[in-house]
Design an enzyme around this catalytic site. Structure first.
Site, PDB file in Angstrom:
ATOM      1  CB  CYS A  37      -0.912  -0.008   1.227  1.00  0.00           C
ATOM      2  SG  CYS A  37      -2.062   1.395   1.306  1.00  0.00           S
TER       3      CYS A  37
ATOM      4  CG  ASP B 233      -0.819   4.272   5.239  1.00  0.00           C
ATOM      5  OD1 ASP B 233       0.083   4.768   5.947  1.00  0.00           O
ATOM      6  OD2 ASP B 233      -2.027   4.334   5.536  1.00  0.00           O
TER       7      ASP B 233
ATOM      8  NE  ARG C 239      -0.962   5.195   8.648  1.00  0.00           N
ATOM      9  CZ  ARG C 239      -2.225   4.977   8.985  1.00  0.00           C
ATOM     10  NH1 ARG C 239      -2.634   5.181  10.225  1.00  0.00           N
ATOM     11  NH2 ARG C 239      -3.092   4.545   8.067  1.00  0.00           N
TER      12      ARG C 239
ATOM     13  CG  HIS D   3      -1.934  -0.769   6.094  1.00  0.00           C
ATOM     14  ND1 HIS D   3      -2.633   0.193   6.795  1.00  0.00           N
ATOM     15  CD2 HIS D   3      -1.850  -0.313   4.825  1.00  0.00           C
ATOM     16  CE1 HIS D   3      -2.941   1.193   5.985  1.00  0.00           C
ATOM     17  NE2 HIS D   3      -2.471   0.908   4.782  1.00  0.00           N
TER      18      HIS D   3
ATOM     19  CB  CYS E 207      -6.190  -0.108   4.535  1.00  0.00           C
ATOM     20  SG  CYS E 207      -5.781   0.489   2.881  1.00  0.00           S
TER      21      CYS E 207
END
Length: 226
Positions: free
Chosen positions: A42, A44, A46, A98, A101
């Protein structure tokens, strides 16, 4: 100091420290890459792939997009997949999503009039929800519903990988790569394996490419071309 200037400064510090700890690091890194893994993750911020598995540069070939999707008509992802499998000859492909999400959470809501392009990208996840609606809606909290859809999405993307000609040809000819579906916990930093598909995995017949049939037809084609 502006935020982007800090990135440049930190890069100099990192490069200097690498040279101190391993003077040959960049010389060796510049020669070639031989990663064993393709990571489809992803976007993302993080979930930085190398950091969460403590990998060094050169160990993983990486593709990231919103909600870690492997879409059969996405030539960006397909080109990464083909290069990783055919040229780099990776042994493992990991689809890693994750929990919590944002893309999956957005897919469970109404479409945003300000995110027209993103809506189209998330439509695939909405379809996964539609096909698993009863199971997901039965869960008591929004967090549980989101996280279950996160898992189902990962499982679906691994299946989509197995349905591509790129993977099936590599399975048939080289007995690789192994496909993995993992989910990452933002709360504890741990990876949870959800599924593993080995090169001898049986898939639904309608998704199969029949390479045995194609090989048997080769001599006949050659005769006709003479």
């Amino acid at each position: 100091m502006h935020s982007f200037e800090k990135l440049l400064s930190d890069n100099k510090t990192w490069a200097r420290q690498k040279k101190v700890s391993n003077p040959e690091f960049f010389t060796q890194l510049a020669k070639e890459q031989k990663p064993e893994f393709l990571w489809i993750g992803c976007s993302d911020s993080r979930v930085p792939a190398e950091i969460i598995v403590n990998a060094e540069p050169g160990e993983m070939f990486i593709h990231r997009n919103i909600a870690n999707q492997m879409i059969a008509t996405d030539f960006n992802c397909l080109s990464v997949l083909q290069y990783a499998v055919t040229v780099l000859q990776v042994k493992h492909i990991i689809v890693c999503g994750h929990y919590n999400c944002g893309g999956v959470k957005a897919a469970l809501g109404r479409q945003s009039s300000q995110l027209v392009i993103t809506n189209k990208w998330l439509m695939h996840i909405k379809d996964i929800y539609r096909l698993n609606k009863a199971e997901i809606d039965a869960l008591p909290t929004e967090e549980q519903r989101v996280n279950r859809l996160v898992e189902l999405n990962i499982l679906e993307q691994v299946q989509t990988l197995a349905h591509t000609s790129i993977i099936q040809q590599a399975w048939h000819e080289d007995n690789r790569p192994t496909l993995h579906g993992w989910v990452y916990g933002l709360n504890d930093g741990l990876l949870k394996p959800l599924v593993t598909l080995y090169p001898d995995t049986e898939i639904e017949p309608i998704f199969k490419y029949d390479y045995h049939e194609a090989e048997m037809a080769l001599p006949e084609k050659k005769l006709r071309s003479v």
